[in-house]
Scaffold this active site. Structure first.
Site, short mmCIF file in Angstrom:
data_model
loop_
_atom_site.label_atom_id
_atom_site.label_comp_id
_atom_site.label_asym_id
_atom_site.label_seq_id
_atom_site.Cartn_x
_atom_site.Cartn_y
_atom_site.Cartn_z
N GLY A 192 -8.36 9.77 -0.54
CA GLY A 192 -9.76 9.51 -0.15
C GLY A 192 -10.40 8.36 -0.90
N GLU A 193 -9.75 7.86 -1.96
CA GLU A 193 -10.35 6.75 -2.72
C GLU A 193 -10.30 5.45 -1.92
OE1 GLU A 193 -8.26 6.59 -6.45
OE2 GLU A 193 -8.82 8.64 -6.96
N GLN A 230 -35.60 7.11 -3.32
CA GLN A 230 -35.74 7.89 -4.56
C GLN A 230 -36.08 6.96 -5.72
OE1 GLN A 230 -32.57 10.95 -4.80
NE2 GLN A 230 -32.11 10.32 -2.70
N HIS A 286 -38.04 0.70 1.31
CA HIS A 286 -39.01 1.79 1.44
C HIS A 286 -40.15 1.58 0.44
CE1 HIS A 286 -40.68 5.75 1.89
NE2 HIS A 286 -40.55 5.96 0.61
N LYS A 325 -50.48 12.99 6.89
CA LYS A 325 -49.19 13.71 6.91
C LYS A 325 -48.85 14.23 5.52
CE LYS A 325 -44.51 12.07 6.57
NZ LYS A 325 -43.56 10.98 6.86
N ARG A 340 -45.48 15.95 3.47
CA ARG A 340 -44.08 16.40 3.55
C ARG A 340 -43.78 17.24 2.32
NH1 ARG A 340 -39.16 14.69 5.91
NH2 ARG A 340 -39.91 12.71 6.69
N THR A 355 -34.33 12.04 9.80
CA THR A 355 -34.22 13.29 10.57
C THR A 355 -35.03 13.21 11.86
OG1 THR A 355 -36.16 14.23 9.49
CG2 THR A 355 -34.03 14.65 8.46
N THR A 361 -40.76 13.07 11.19
CA THR A 361 -42.07 12.40 11.20
C THR A 361 -42.44 12.04 12.64
OG1 THR A 361 -41.66 11.53 9.00
CG2 THR A 361 -43.36 10.41 10.30
#
Ligand code: R5P
Length: 304
Positions: free
Chosen positions: A38-39, A97, A130, A194, A196, A226, A229
């Site tokens: 998998g590497e 993040q 973002h 809104k 969340r 997803t 919103t």
């Protein structure tokens, strides 16, 4: 003689090809495979020493695999003596993040930026972060491009200047204001209240500050993941009498069943860019609602 090459990761080869065509910089030969455990296995099969390389890699799903690929390509170039290594990362995954939101969480944007700097990337080109706060986490130069002019041009041409620009949340108000200005508007923008949940991610809408009755409403946003919103915003606006709802979203992450749900929703049009390649299956769910704007004219001019 010195040469320049585009090196494409596996996340968005069509975009690499488009950039190559527009800039006349060829896509270099590489081996990007996987060992049986998998590497990732990377080999750049072009002369490296003294040359310039543009690595095109969106940090789209599977995000961690795409980050690792990008880091390994950069490391291969650094070890081979490349003169300049530029990362073209049209969608900067983990850029959401940008804070420690809850105690005990990681500062993930900073971790990814540290990885990229450790493997020898000299500068980074990206589109609609973002949060542009994360530019402060970089020690290397960052070119931050916005796709807002592309969207505004498309909307003006198709729906005219008098659309109502509505931000889907308070966090997006600055982006929506810029969008409205790009449309040549000076008036008030709409803002949806809104909230969340930090723990479940559930979206709750409390209303909007303006009357949307009989209006063509345009919702600018940086990404759709997803779809929670948009799936909450569309009925709110339609119930309030909006004539049409058009989403202008830079990065079509479209995780899980989002494309299916958006395809079945009352959304009139989903306008996105090609920073993230959309799987054929997802395109089919969205059918005629989807319009993809090319970003090559924005990105290409920074490759010299
Ligand atoms: C919010 O801050 C972002 O700009 C997007 O509005 C949002 O998080 C999109 O995610 P989803 O599609 O999962 O609701």
């Amino acid at each position: 003689m010195k040469h320049s090459f585009i090196i494409s990761g596996t996340s968005n080869k069509p975009l690499s090809e488009k950039i190559s065509k527009a800039t006349n910089i060829s896509v270099g030969k590489t081996l990007t495979g996987r060992f049986s455990n998998g590497e990732a296995q990377i080999r750049v099969e072009e002369p490296i020493y003294g040359n310039t390389f543009y690595i095109v890699q969106s940090l789209s799903m599977p995000v961690d695999e795409h980050i690792m690929e990008l880091c390994l390509i950069a490391d291969a170039l650094k070890r081979g003596g490349a003169e300049k290594i530029v990362a073209v990362v049209p969608w900067f995954g983990y850029g959401i993040q940008d804070k420690v939101f809850l105690p005990g969480e990681s500062l993930s944007s900073k971790v990814v930026i540290d990885f990229l700097q450790t493997v020898g990337i000299h500068s980074l080109i990206t589109v609609d972060l973002h949060s542009d706060n994360i530019i402060g986490f970089f020690e290397i130069p960052v070119v931050h491009i916005t796709a807002i002019p592309l969207f505004a041009q498309y909307i003006r041409k198709k729906y005219g200047k008098k659309v109502l620009v509505v931000s889907p949340d308070f966090g997006g108000a600055k982006r929506s204001r810029r969008f409205a200005k790009e449309m040549g508007q000076e008036g008030t923008i709409g803002i949806i209240d809104k909230e969340r949940s930090m723990t479940t991610g559930a979206v709750e809408l409390r209303g909007i500050n303006l009357d949307v009755k009989n209006k063509i409403v345009v919702i600018p946003d940086d990404f759709i993941s997803t779809g929670s919103t948009m799936l909450a915003v569309i009925p709110l606006l339609k119930k309030a009498g909006a004539k049409k709802v058009i989403a202008c979203i830079s990065h079509p992450i479209l995780a899980g069943v989002a494309a299916d749900k958006i395809g079945k929703s009352d959304l009139d049009e989903l306008v996105v860019t090609d920073t993230i390649e959309i799987e054929e299956k997802k395109r089919k769910f969205l059918e005629n609602k989807l319009h993809v704007l090319p970003t090559v004219s924005l990105i290409g001019k920074y490759l010299k």
